[in-house]
Design an enzyme around this catalytic site. Structure first.
Site: not given
Length: 130
Positions: A30, A94, A96
Site C-alpha cells: 500500500d 482487496h 489489507h
C-alpha cells in the site's frame, strides 16, 4: 464496468510495489501504509464485493492471504498481521494485511496526504518479495 485502479495495476498500466503474483492474485505494498509492510492482496478478476467471488476464487484468494500474511509476520517481525476487508476505497475486492504490534494498530488512519516514499517502498518490496 470501468477498470478499477487495481485492474490498471494488474494490466501494468499503473506501477506498483509488487511482492507476489500468480495466475489469480497479485499482492503489492500500500502506498499509504498504516504500518511497514502493509500489503494489499487482490484477485485479478475485478469483482466489487468479496461475497460475489465464486467459490474457487474465494478459496484461492484466502490461500494467498494466508501465505503472504505468514511471510509478512516472519519478515517484518510483528507479533501479528491484521486482516481488513472493507471495500470502500476501490470497487475491486482487496484484502489489507497489516503488520501489528497492538490491537489499536488497526485503528490508525492512513495518511493519504503525504507523498509516498517510492524509494523506501521499492526497497521493502524487494525484501518482501515471494
Amino acid at each position: 464496468m470501468q477498470d478499477s485502479i487495481f485492474t490498471k495495476i494488474i494490466k501494468g498500466e499503473i506501477p506498483c510495489h509488487k511482492i507476489y503474483e500468480d495466475d489469480n492474485v497479485i499482492a503489492f505494498l500500500d502506498v499509504h501504509p498504516q504500518a511497514e509492510g502493509h500489503t494489499l492482496v487482490v484477485p485479478k478478476r475485478q469483482v466489487d464485493h468479496l461475497w460475489d467471488l465464486d467459490q474457487v476464487e474465494y478459496e484461492v484468494l484466502w490461500r494467498a492471504v494466508k501465505k503472504i500474511g505468514a511471510h509478512l509476520k516472519d519478515e517484518i517481525g510483528s507479533p501479528r498481521v491484521g486482516v481488513v476487508v472493507e471495500g470502500f476505497g476501490v470497487p475491486h475486492v482487496h484484502v489489507h494485511l497489516i503488520p501489528i504490534y497492538h490491537g489499536e494498530d488497526l485503528k490508525k488512519a492512513q495518511d493519504l496526504e503525504s507523498e509516498p516514499d517510492h524509494v523506501a517502498l521499492a526497497q521493502l518490496a524487494k525484501r518482501l518479495a515471494l
